[in-house]
Design a protein around this motif. Structure first.
Motif, PDB file in Angstrom:
ATOM      1  N   THR A 135     -23.474  12.270  -3.337  1.00 43.05           N
ATOM      2  CA  THR A 135     -24.333  13.178  -4.030  1.00 43.05           C
ATOM      3  C   THR A 135     -23.702  14.789  -3.615  1.00 43.05           C
ATOM      4  O   THR A 135     -23.462  15.423  -4.542  1.00 43.05           O
ATOM      5  N   GLN A 136     -23.679  14.654  -2.241  1.00 46.31           N
ATOM      6  CA  GLN A 136     -23.006  15.977  -1.876  1.00 46.31           C
ATOM      7  C   GLN A 136     -21.655  16.117  -2.551  1.00 46.31           C
ATOM      8  O   GLN A 136     -21.227  17.543  -2.845  1.00 46.31           O
ATOM      9  N   GLU A 137     -20.701  15.411  -2.313  1.00 50.59           N
ATOM     10  CA  GLU A 137     -19.434  15.310  -2.922  1.00 50.59           C
ATOM     11  C   GLU A 137     -19.387  15.835  -4.250  1.00 50.59           C
ATOM     12  O   GLU A 137     -18.573  16.653  -5.019  1.00 50.59           O
ATOM     13  N   ALA A 138     -20.241  14.809  -5.197  1.00 54.71           N
ATOM     14  CA  ALA A 138     -20.223  15.016  -6.563  1.00 54.71           C
ATOM     15  C   ALA A 138     -20.652  16.546  -6.967  1.00 54.71           C
ATOM     16  O   ALA A 138     -20.346  17.163  -7.918  1.00 54.71           O
ATOM     17  N   GLN A 139     -21.734  17.132  -6.199  1.00 53.52           N
ATOM     18  CA  GLN A 139     -22.174  18.434  -6.343  1.00 53.52           C
ATOM     19  C   GLN A 139     -21.075  19.570  -6.056  1.00 53.52           C
ATOM     20  O   GLN A 139     -20.768  20.361  -7.066  1.00 53.52           O
ATOM     21  N   ALA A 140     -20.386  19.196  -5.220  1.00 57.64           N
ATOM     22  CA  ALA A 140     -19.135  20.133  -4.700  1.00 57.64           C
ATOM     23  C   ALA A 140     -18.089  19.998  -5.721  1.00 57.64           C
ATOM     24  O   ALA A 140     -17.473  21.217  -6.125  1.00 57.64           O
ATOM     25  N   SER A 141     -17.767  18.978  -6.254  1.00 57.08           N
ATOM     26  CA  SER A 141     -16.424  18.650  -7.107  1.00 57.08           C
ATOM     27  C   SER A 141     -16.633  18.872  -8.465  1.00 57.08           C
ATOM     28  O   SER A 141     -15.782  18.764  -9.392  1.00 57.08           O
ATOM     29  N   GLY A 142     -18.104  18.655  -8.955  1.00 50.75           N
ATOM     30  CA  GLY A 142     -18.209  18.428 -10.221  1.00 50.75           C
ATOM     31  C   GLY A 142     -17.888  17.220 -11.106  1.00 50.75           C
ATOM     32  O   GLY A 142     -17.982  17.058 -12.558  1.00 50.75           O
ATOM     33  N   ARG A 143     -17.572  16.062 -10.139  1.00 52.37           N
ATOM     34  CA  ARG A 143     -17.362  14.832 -10.832  1.00 52.37           C
ATOM     35  C   ARG A 143     -18.640  13.906 -10.624  1.00 52.37           C
ATOM     36  O   ARG A 143     -19.590  14.285 -10.049  1.00 52.37           O
ATOM     37  N   SER A 144     -18.357  12.970 -11.371  1.00 55.12           N
ATOM     38  CA  SER A 144     -19.668  12.092 -11.442  1.00 55.12           C
ATOM     39  C   SER A 144     -19.814  10.973 -10.613  1.00 55.12           C
ATOM     40  O   SER A 144     -18.730  10.634  -9.829  1.00 55.12           O
ATOM     41  N   ILE A 145     -21.025  10.467 -10.185  1.00 54.04           N
ATOM     42  CA  ILE A 145     -21.199   9.777  -9.230  1.00 54.04           C
ATOM     43  C   ILE A 145     -20.335   8.366  -9.416  1.00 54.04           C
ATOM     44  O   ILE A 145     -19.922   7.842  -8.465  1.00 54.04           O
ATOM     45  N   VAL A 146     -20.560   7.899 -10.643  1.00 58.89           N
ATOM     46  CA  VAL A 146     -19.820   6.814 -11.134  1.00 58.89           C
ATOM     47  C   VAL A 146     -18.388   6.616 -10.825  1.00 58.89           C
ATOM     48  O   VAL A 146     -17.634   5.825 -10.276  1.00 58.89           O
ATOM     49  N   ASP A 147     -17.719   7.820 -11.287  1.00 54.00           N
ATOM     50  CA  ASP A 147     -16.292   7.841 -10.967  1.00 54.00           C
ATOM     51  C   ASP A 147     -15.943   8.076  -9.479  1.00 54.00           C
ATOM     52  O   ASP A 147     -14.755   7.293  -8.980  1.00 54.00           O
TER      53      ASP A 147
END
Length: 477
Positions: free
Chosen positions: A428-440
């Motif tokens: 979740t933290q990485e997705a928030q920082a990168s703007g990428r989806s959890i699924v990806d």
């Protein structure tokens, strides 16, 4: 056309000229002159008028059984009541629903119309009351204080029977829409924030279920109307009625209506108690609150269409702006919420009026009656309008909402049982920082295979309690 032929009628205040062709008499005319507040006349609510006729016929049957009414007068009164039940003479019930006197004016309106129609049947002129009198014959063994609340009880029970089919049809419409939306994923929301995945089917079945709960609640409240205080007369003591009248009039009501009508256990207590209307109004309010909740949800779910949630599309009913071309507003849910507010306001009025009972009578009954009938009528129209002009035409924006599910950070909640809370938090933290989806990120990092991820995110597995036999391939790095 010339002046109409008039007749002179008298009461304790004096005399008055009444047009000869009018079935109502002097007390109705005084009430029409005194109470001019609203567009709501007795005739506005046909079930109330029907209840008046049922009540007066039941009283006549009981009095006839006790040898208190001559045969010809009894038959004429019953025929007049039957005609009113069938919808005739409604224009003669002309006084305002809002009236002082605890309903005396309404009761006398009924007595005078029935008496004068009976006189016609018997071959006499209107106003020739020595042959059939509003007081001595039509109102025999009664007072307004038992007749008027009985009008309300019978009329509101009839209205309840009218209302439930409208509610049933709305529930069926929601269930049909839920079936149409089966398997279509969307994001659930709490506090207006993304929560966990669900389906459009679950949303609409949820709407249907909360409305279904109101059917037994309304039934319980309405059944209280089948308890009558007929035979109370003025304050519950039964003065001016004959021994056996109470039993005979309940028997007559049962014969006329084929309902399980019962006498009150305490006539004095019942004569001042309006809690049955308080309870029924509260049940109508509960239904209104839920209709408003559903309508507000529909407005939110259809918001946008591009800058809002956009989960569903409501049928377009009219242009939405005098300045913004192309704008379409959710006018049907908006008006249903306003109707709900009116019903809630009516319930406040009924509650206050119910509390205002003093000693052996509640003089505020007329406004309680009007509010209960109005709320019932508004809700019937509201449910039909919501169903016909909104629910039946709703479309789910399935691809849009499926993408929202896959792009949302909340999807990690579904992965949590399989990859663990700590790994889910890091993703979740990485997705928030990168703007990428959890699924990806899950697929890119090889935490789960595509087959594993597809199985977890299958709508049937994603939207109900389930535990799959899936182990992560690796942890988050």
């Amino acid at each position: 056309m010339g002046n109409p032929k008039m007749r002179t009628e008298k009461d304790l205040l004096g005399s008055m000229q009444i047009p000869m062709d009018h079935l109502y008499g002097i007390q109705t005319q005084r009430a029409a002159d005194n109470f001019q507040f609203s567009p709501y006349k007795l005739s506005t609510y046909p079930r109330f008028i029907e209840a008046m006729a049922i009540t007066k016929k039941a009283a006549a049957m009981a009095n006839h059984e006790l040898n208190e009414l001559p045969e010809d007068v009894f038959k004429a009164i019953c025929r007049a009541c039957d005609e009113i039940r069938e919808g005739e003479l409604r224009d003669q019930f002309c006084i305002d629903m809002f009236q002082g006197g605890a309903g005396t004016s309404a009761n006398m309106n009924a007595n005078e119309v029935i008496a004068n129609r009976a006189l016609e049947i018997l071959g006499y002129e209107h106003g020739d009351y020595k042959h059939c009198d509003p007081h001595d014959h039509v109102n025999l063994s009664q007072s307004t204080n038992d007749a008027y609340p009985t009008f309300a009880h019978i009329g509101l029970y009839l209205t309840f029977l009218d209302l439930t089919p409208h509610l049933d049809e709305l529930i069926k419409s929601l269930r049909k829409k839920a079936k149409e939306f089966r398997g279509m994923l969307k994001i659930g929301r709490t506090q207006l924030q993304d929560a966990v995945p669900m389906t459009h089917e679950q949303t609409f079945n949820g709407f249907a279920s909360i409305l279904e709960e109101e059917i037994p609640n309304l039934e319980h409240a309405a059944k209280q109307f089948l308890v009558l205080n007929m035979g109370s007369t003025a304050i519950g003591t039964g003065i001016c009625s004959q021994p056996g009248y109470r039993e005979a009039v309940i028997k007559a009501f049962r014969k006329i209506t084929e309902w399980d009508i019962k006498p009150t256990k305490d006539y004095v207590g019942a004569t001042s108690d309006t809690s049955h209307m308080v309870g029924y109004s509260a049940a109508l309010k509960r239904l209104a609150v839920k209709l408003s909740k559903i309508s507000n949800d529909l407005r939110l779910l259809s918001s946008g269409p591009f800058a809002g949630l956009g989960d569903i599309s409501l049928p377009a009913r009219q242009p939405g702006s005098s300045i913004m071309p192309g704008k379409v507003n959710p006018v049907i849910p908006e008006v249903i919420t306003q109707i709900a507010m009116k019903v809630i306001g009516n319930d406040v009025c009924v509650t206050m009026a119910g509390e205002a009972a003093q000693l052996e009578l509640n003089a505020m009954e007329p406004i309680m009656v009007q509010c209960c009938f109005e709320s019932s009528d508004l809700l019937m129209r509201a449910m039909d309008t919501l169903r016909e002009l909104c629910i039946d035409g709703i479309k789910a924006n399935a691809e849009h909402t499926r993408k929202q599910v896959y792009d949302s950070l909340s999807i990690v909640t579904a992965l949590n049982p399989y990859i663990g809370y700590d790994n889910s938090t890091l993703l979740t933290q990485e997705a928030q920082a990168s703007g990428r989806s959890i699924v990806d990120l899950v697929l890119e990092k090889g935490i789960l295979s595509k087959e594993q991820l597809d199985e977890i995110l299958d709508p049937d597995n994603l939207t109900q309690p389930v535990r799959l036999d899936i182990k992560p391939l690796k942890s988050v790095e």
